[in-house]
Design an enzyme around this catalytic site. Structure first.
Site, PDB file in Angstrom:
ATOM      1  N   TYR A 112       0.847  -1.207   0.000  1.00 52.61           N
ATOM      2  CA  TYR A 112       0.000   0.000   0.000  1.00 52.61           C
ATOM      3  C   TYR A 112       0.876   1.248   0.000  1.00 52.61           C
ATOM      4  O   TYR A 112       0.646   2.195  -0.759  1.00 52.61           O
ATOM      5  CB  TYR A 112      -0.906  -0.016   1.243  1.00 52.61           C
ATOM      6  CG  TYR A 112      -1.902   1.117   1.286  1.00 52.61           C
ATOM      7  CD1 TYR A 112      -3.085   1.060   0.558  1.00 52.61           C
ATOM      8  CD2 TYR A 112      -1.654   2.256   2.054  1.00 52.61           C
ATOM      9  CE1 TYR A 112      -4.004   2.111   0.600  1.00 52.61           C
ATOM     10  CE2 TYR A 112      -2.565   3.305   2.105  1.00 52.61           C
ATOM     11  CZ  TYR A 112      -3.742   3.224   1.375  1.00 52.61           C
ATOM     12  OH  TYR A 112      -4.637   4.260   1.412  1.00 52.61           O
TER      13      TYR A 112
HETATM   14  N1  LIG Z   1      -9.945   6.189   4.301  1.00 58.52           N
HETATM   15  C1  LIG Z   1      -8.718   6.587   4.546  1.00 58.52           C
HETATM   16  O1  LIG Z   1      -8.318   6.756   5.721  1.00 58.52           O
HETATM   17  C2  LIG Z   1      -7.753   6.871   3.433  1.00 58.52           C
HETATM   18  C3  LIG Z   1      -6.519   7.413   3.757  1.00 58.52           C
HETATM   19  C4  LIG Z   1      -5.598   7.691   2.756  1.00 58.52           C
HETATM   20  C5  LIG Z   1      -5.940   7.433   1.442  1.00 58.52           C
HETATM   21  N2  LIG Z   1      -7.158   6.896   1.142  1.00 58.52           N
HETATM   22  C6  LIG Z   1      -7.431   6.632  -0.266  1.00 58.52           C
HETATM   23  O2  LIG Z   1      -8.657   7.206  -0.632  1.00 58.52           O
HETATM   24  C7  LIG Z   1      -9.225   6.438  -1.701  1.00 58.52           C
HETATM   25  C8  LIG Z   1     -10.649   6.099  -1.327  1.00 58.52           C
HETATM   26  O3  LIG Z   1     -10.621   5.350  -0.118  1.00 58.52           O
HETATM   27  P1  LIG Z   1     -11.910   5.129   0.801  1.00 58.52           P
HETATM   28  O4  LIG Z   1     -11.468   5.294   2.183  1.00 58.52           O
HETATM   29  O5  LIG Z   1     -13.056   5.909   0.286  1.00 58.52           O
HETATM   30  O6  LIG Z   1     -12.125   3.564   0.547  1.00 58.52           O
HETATM   31  P2  LIG Z   1     -13.462   2.690   0.465  1.00 58.52           P
HETATM   32  O7  LIG Z   1     -13.027   1.281   0.638  1.00 58.52           O
HETATM   33  O8  LIG Z   1     -14.490   3.247   1.358  1.00 58.52           O
HETATM   34  O9  LIG Z   1     -13.917   2.913  -1.060  1.00 58.52           O
HETATM   35  C9  LIG Z   1     -13.064   2.490  -2.105  1.00 58.52           C
HETATM   36  C10 LIG Z   1     -13.783   2.586  -3.433  1.00 58.52           C
HETATM   37  O10 LIG Z   1     -12.926   2.046  -4.459  1.00 58.52           O
HETATM   38  C11 LIG Z   1     -13.639   1.052  -5.174  1.00 58.52           C
HETATM   39  N3  LIG Z   1     -12.740   0.042  -5.727  1.00 58.52           N
HETATM   40  C12 LIG Z   1     -11.857  -0.751  -5.072  1.00 58.52           C
HETATM   41  N4  LIG Z   1     -11.259  -1.585  -5.922  1.00 58.52           N
HETATM   42  C13 LIG Z   1     -11.761  -1.303  -7.156  1.00 58.52           C
HETATM   43  C14 LIG Z   1     -11.546  -1.828  -8.457  1.00 58.52           C
HETATM   44  N5  LIG Z   1     -10.684  -2.817  -8.699  1.00 58.52           N
HETATM   45  N6  LIG Z   1     -12.238  -1.291  -9.471  1.00 58.52           N
HETATM   46  C15 LIG Z   1     -13.131  -0.311  -9.276  1.00 58.52           C
HETATM   47  N7  LIG Z   1     -13.371   0.235  -8.078  1.00 58.52           N
HETATM   48  C16 LIG Z   1     -12.705  -0.275  -7.039  1.00 58.52           C
HETATM   49  C17 LIG Z   1     -14.624   0.503  -4.149  1.00 58.52           C
HETATM   50  O11 LIG Z   1     -15.674  -0.213  -4.761  1.00 58.52           O
HETATM   51  C18 LIG Z   1     -15.078   1.766  -3.467  1.00 58.52           C
HETATM   52  O12 LIG Z   1     -16.015   2.439  -4.270  1.00 58.52           O
HETATM   53  C19 LIG Z   1      -8.326   5.224  -1.881  1.00 58.52           C
HETATM   54  O13 LIG Z   1      -7.428   5.454  -2.945  1.00 58.52           O
HETATM   55  C20 LIG Z   1      -7.565   5.155  -0.566  1.00 58.52           C
HETATM   56  O14 LIG Z   1      -6.319   4.521  -0.696  1.00 58.52           O
HETATM   57  C21 LIG Z   1      -8.079   6.613   2.096  1.00 58.52           C
END
Ligand SMILES: NC(=O)c1ccc[n+]([C@@H]2O[C@H](COP(=O)([O-])OP(=O)(O)OC[C@H]3O[C@@H](n4cnc5c(N)ncnc54)[C@H](O)[C@@H]3O)[C@@H](O)[C@H]2O)c1
Length: 258
Positions: free
Chosen positions: A163
């Site tokens: 990651y």
């Molecule tokens: N939540 C956090 O604390 C956090 C922190 C840093 C970065 N992020 C980043 O923010 C972004 C969104 O994260 P989130 O927290 O909303 O996650 P989440 O798990 O709530 O949502 C992730 C989304 O990505 C989609 N997804 C995953 N794999 C996929 C694929 N192969 N094809 C199409 N869609 C796919 C899921 O269906 C969902 O809609 C990500 O890139 C994550 O790495 C999140």
């Protein structure tokens, strides 16, 4: 829909990972501010629920299911959205996964886990950007917002080496895209969410001890919300950020600063 703030009236947006968390909140906020939003994720039904929320509030959404690791699906989804609206203006490459129970230190990291994380978080963002930017070029310009993580700067996501590597690479890709595409009138930036309360972090939110541990490293002592993150993504995509390119805007309650 909020008629007072319509920064994106007439704009056409494609956003990956729009079924949950940050992507869902971002899609809803774009629609509230007048954009037409193409929703990309794997599951049609989940996207239709988001689209229904948007249309019930008077907004416009288009469901474009795709697995971001599959180029044929990404290309088809982006082309379908562009056909529906006659082009695109904004690309948000947001879809990502974290595998806290499988991703680990490199000496124990399965190649299959590494590849799954890199394929989704890095190749997936590359593919949405590749096909999305083609549409922005046809539109004469636009904005791209990629979604990274503070672990792209520092090694504090202990034991999540895949990651961490994927998010470090997002920063590099964002910067070189920003420099290369500004001559095409395309601004490229990244939003860097810290610890955000989304389904990705459900395992932390449900564990009081783990939650306390995470919050202890955040000066604001709480997780952020998907809506707080969406606000920064929208700023970066908006004309208010007209002199902002190649930047990574951190939304982390001070975690990186502390
Ligand atoms: N939540 C956090 O604390 C956090 C922190 C840093 C970065 N992020 C980043 O923010 C972004 C969104 O994260 P989130 O927290 O909303 O996650 P989440 O798990 O709530 O949502 C992730 C989304 O990505 C989609 N997804 C995953 N794999 C996929 C694929 N192969 N094809 C199409 N869609 C796919 C899921 O269906 C969902 O809609 C990500 O890139 C994550 O790495 C999140």
């Amino acid at each position: 829909m909020n008629e007072d703030v319509r920064r994106f009236a007439g704009k056409r947006v494609v956003i990956s990972g729009a079924s949950k968390g940050i992507g869902r909140a971002t899609a809803i906020r774009f629609a509230c501010e007048g954009a037409r939003v193409a929703l990309v994720a794997r599951t049609r039904q989940a996207l239709e629920e988001v689209a229904a929320t948007i249309s019930e509030a008077g907004g416009e959404a288009f469901v474009a299911p795709a697995d971001v690791t599959q180029e044929d699906q990404v290309e088809a989804a982006v082309l379908a959205a562009a056909k529906e609206w006659g082009g695109l203006d904004i690309v948000v490459s947001n879809a990502g996964i974290e595998l806290p129970f499988e991703d680990t230190r490199v000496d124990q990291l399965d190649l299959a886990v590494w590849q799954r994380v890199i394929n989704t978080n890095l190749t997936g963002q590359f593919l949405i950007c590749k096909h999305g930017v083609r549409q922005l070029l046809k539109s004469g310009g636009g904005a791209v917002v990629m979604v990274g993580s503070p672990c792209g700067y520092r090694g504090f996501c202990f034991h999540e080496h895949a990651y961490t590597a994927s998010k470090g690479a997002i920063l590099s890709l964002m910067q070189v895209m920003a420099v290369d595409y500004i001559k095409d009138n395309i601004r490229v930036n990244a939003c860097i969410p810290g610890f955000i309360d989304t389904p990705m972090n459900a395992h932390v939110m449900e564990d009081a001890g783990l939650l306390e541990h995470w919050c202890s490293s955040i000066p604001m002592r709480r997780p952020g919300t998907a809506e707080e993150t969406a606000a920064v993504i929208l700023f970066l995509a908006s004309d208010e950020a007209s002199y902002v390119m190649g930047s990574a805007y951190v939304v982390d309650g001070g975690q990186l600063a502390g």
